[in-house]
Design a protein around this motif. Structure first.
Motif, PDB file in Angstrom:
ATOM      1  N   VAL A  20      16.819-108.825  46.498  1.00 54.15           N
ATOM      2  CA  VAL A  20      16.314-108.690  45.121  1.00 54.15           C
ATOM      3  C   VAL A  20      14.787-108.772  45.106  1.00 54.15           C
ATOM      4  N   ALA A  21      14.229-109.650  45.928  1.00 55.78           N
ATOM      5  CA  ALA A  21      12.773-109.829  45.973  1.00 55.78           C
ATOM      6  C   ALA A  21      12.057-108.582  46.468  1.00 55.78           C
ATOM      7  N   LEU A  22      12.780-107.651  47.086  1.00 52.37           N
ATOM      8  CA  LEU A  22      12.167-106.441  47.642  1.00 52.37           C
ATOM      9  C   LEU A  22      12.376-105.215  46.756  1.00 52.37           C
ATOM     10  N   GLU A  23      13.091-105.367  45.650  1.00 52.24           N
ATOM     11  CA  GLU A  23      13.438-104.197  44.830  1.00 52.24           C
ATOM     12  C   GLU A  23      12.226-103.501  44.231  1.00 52.24           C
ATOM     13  N   GLY A  24      11.129-104.224  44.057  1.00 55.49           N
ATOM     14  CA  GLY A  24       9.946-103.608  43.463  1.00 55.49           C
ATOM     15  C   GLY A  24       9.051-102.903  44.451  1.00 55.49           C
ATOM     16  N   ASP A  25       9.361-102.955  45.735  1.00 54.21           N
ATOM     17  CA  ASP A  25       8.515-102.323  46.740  1.00 54.21           C
ATOM     18  C   ASP A  25       8.626-100.804  46.638  1.00 54.21           C
ATOM     19  N   ALA A  26       7.475-100.121  46.726  1.00 53.33           N
ATOM     20  CA  ALA A  26       7.446 -98.671  46.538  1.00 53.33           C
ATOM     21  C   ALA A  26       8.265 -97.929  47.593  1.00 53.33           C
ATOM     22  N   GLY A  27       8.210 -98.387  48.834  1.00 53.76           N
ATOM     23  CA  GLY A  27       8.909 -97.678  49.880  1.00 53.76           C
ATOM     24  C   GLY A  27      10.310 -98.184  50.142  1.00 53.76           C
ATOM     25  N   LEU A  28      10.518 -99.465  49.892  1.00 56.71           N
ATOM     26  CA  LEU A  28      11.750-100.117  50.298  1.00 56.71           C
ATOM     27  C   LEU A  28      12.671-100.455  49.131  1.00 56.71           C
ATOM     28  N   GLY A  29      12.154-100.309  47.904  1.00 53.03           N
ATOM     29  CA  GLY A  29      12.878-100.801  46.729  1.00 53.03           C
ATOM     30  C   GLY A  29      14.246-100.186  46.532  1.00 53.03           C
ATOM     31  N   ASP A  30      14.383 -98.866  46.754  1.00 52.77           N
ATOM     32  CA  ASP A  30      15.670 -98.229  46.504  1.00 52.77           C
ATOM     33  C   ASP A  30      16.724 -98.718  47.494  1.00 52.77           C
ATOM     34  N   LEU A  31      16.338 -98.876  48.750  1.00 48.17           N
ATOM     35  CA  LEU A  31      17.275 -99.407  49.729  1.00 48.17           C
ATOM     36  C   LEU A  31      17.648-100.847  49.397  1.00 48.17           C
ATOM     37  N   ALA A  32      16.680-101.633  48.902  1.00 52.33           N
ATOM     38  CA  ALA A  32      16.958-103.013  48.520  1.00 52.33           C
ATOM     39  C   ALA A  32      17.953-103.064  47.361  1.00 52.33           C
TER      40      ALA A  32
END
Length: 516
Positions: free
Chosen positions: A142-154
């Protein structure tokens, strides 16, 4: 048209005899490309070259499956230069191969401290995921969902945590929130995982084929490596009786941090380890070992935990239960799962409770006494036929909050009876508004009868609209019917659904025609 794949570097790791892209988002492992800290900047060229050489040899041994030599070379590299993040990352990968999870987590945590990187944070979540500790992995993803590159995978991994962790209501909500129009791979792979776990293999294969065409092979390989965790997900089954006499026949089971996650006809429950039988022969061999180890670990801390025995003011007894305090009351772990007991239902005599807990309960009771709440005694039957007689209730945003002998439960608005006259007059308007304003909510169900385009007939089944079709509650459990399988004659559905279904069907037809 192929949508460009994200610009992501792959690093493959051998796991369980199979090469899997589980490191996923990874910077080049060459130590020379690590962001320099003060310590690495002061390292002499000979030390840097020697460290690089050791890591290269360790990587080669890892690829060849020689884990003993790989770990020796990685440890030497760390001794030579303890400030190289990629050395800890490599050793952590070896520990994962050996399933030494605690050591792997320490190494990735150290790597992230030396050189903070989203890849290390992702892998720390993945370590929990690989252990099937889904409830612990979830907040890390959940903490990674906002990352531009990784968010969708999170987002996708959060969905898998809920789906594989037995939290079906949460996974339904997450699935309904996904939109095909957003163009994210998670839409396809979440639905594919759902279809697999619900034995809809043909639909799953269609989704995977479409995803590969839309996003290309590199993105396909990236997401399929995570989906493979779901595809390999075969929970053990066991028939056993708990110490308090509760029998489970051919139940699906897997171990999590708080106990044995167990399937029942009513849903998933977590059974405390102390409630499992002493004789573990009813469980598969590997699971027996896991339970025994977990029990041994817990035995070292049991002395520090004050197990509670008490009887509520409603006469419900709890004997030697583990507990924790939450805002709504005392959370206790029983053989039927977690139960929240309101502070007002705890016994008046708290002398058997630890001093700190007694003080907390008294403070919570005083706070509740000073907070005005609108409650009423009501009697009604839900649409499923469940009866409640003179129960204390209050109105919330999610439904009707009801006080039962087992604690507070929430009855969703979609489950309340059509006749609202049994409720207080000032509740009826908000209830009616909730009924009419949320027909698409997962639990805002309607009774429908129809035949799909494949000839499957459903008669008077409860249904709701979700992101990709109708969600149905049948005698076999929950299942989904895609919009393109719904009949052309929409008059069989509630009027407020027809325009939305027609729009979805038109979108699907257009996408099919435009697909290369």
């Amino acid at each position: 048209m192929t949508i460009p794949a994200p610009a992501i570097n792959f690093r493959q790791v051998r796991l369980g005899g199979t090469i899997l892209a589980i490191a996923l988002f990874w910077p080049c492992p060459c130590p020379a490309q690590e962001p320099a800290t003060n310590s690495t900047a002061q390292s002499s060229p000979s030390v840097a070259d020697a460290t690089r050489d050791l890591l290269s040899k360790s990587s080669g041994h890892l690829a060849d499956g020689d884990l003993d030599q790989a770990i020796r070379e990685a440890c030497l590299a760390i001794q030579l230069d303890p400030h190289t993040a990629s050395a800890y990352e490599l050793r952590g990968s070896i520990y994962i191969e050996e399933k030494l999870w605690d050591k792997a987590e320490r190494d990735y945590t150290t790597a992230d401290k030396i050189s903070p990187d989203i890849a290390y944070k992702y892998k720390l979540a993945e370590i929990k995921f690989l252990q099937k500790a889904y409830d612990n992995a979830r907040p890390r993803f959940v903490a990674l969902e906002g990352d531009a590159g990784l968010g969708d995978l999170a987002i996708y991994k959060v969905f898998l945590c809920d789906l594989l962790g037995g939290h079906e209501a949460a996974s339904i909500r997450e699935l309904s929130a996904l939109s095909q129009a957003d163009g994210h791979p998670s839409y396809y792979y979440c639905h594919a995982a759902w279809d697999w776990t619900h034995n809809q293999m043909a639909d799953m294969n269609k989704l995977l084929t479409s995803a590969r065409q839309l996003y290309g092979n590199s993105t396909y390989e990236l997401y399929i490596s995570s989906l493979s965790e779901a595809l390999r997900y075969h929970p053990d089954t066991a028939t056993f009786v708990t110490k308090d006499g509760k029998q489970y026949d051919h139940a699906r089971v897997f171990l999590e941090d708080t106990g044995l996650r167990t399937s029942t006809p009513q849903g998933w429950v977590t059974l405390p380890l102390e409630q499992l039988p002493d004789d573990l022969s009813a469980f598969p061999e590997e699971l027996r070992g896991q339970i025994a180890k977990k029990r041994a670990d817990l035995s070292t801390t049991t002395a520090q935990i004050n197990l509670l025995s008490f009887t509520t003011t409603l006469g419900k007894s709890y004997d030697h239960v583990r507990w924790s305090v939450e805002d709504a009351g005392l959370l206790v772990l029983t053989s039927d799962g977690r139960v929240t007991i309101p502070f007002g239902q705890l016994p008046t005599d708290l002398s058997s409770f630890p001093p700190d807990l007694r003080q907390t309960i008294m403070q919570k009771r005083q706070s509740a006494a000073n907070t005005p709440t609108h409650t009423a005694l009501v009697s009604f039957a839900t649409r499923q036929g469940k009866k409640y007689d003179q129960v204390r209730a209050s109105l919330t945003e999610d439904g009707l909050h009801i006080l039962t002998p087992d604690g507070w439960i929430t009855v969703p608005f979609g489950e309340l009876p059509e006749d609202l006259s049994v409720f207080p007059a000032d509740w009826r308007s908000p209830m009616l508004a909730k009924h009419s304003s949320s027909p698409d909510a997962p639990f805002g169900m309607k009774l429908v009868s129809f035949t799909t385009t494949k000839g499957k007939h459903y008669d008077q089944v409860r249904a709701a609209i979700e992101g990709h079709g109708l969600r149905l509650l049948t005698s076999q459990g929950w299942l989904s019917v895609p919009f393109d399988q719904l009949p052309a004659d929409l008059s069989v559905f509630p009027e407020q659904w027809r325009d939305k279904i027609a729009l979805k069907q038109a979108e699907l037809l257009k996408n099919t025609r435009n697909r290369p």
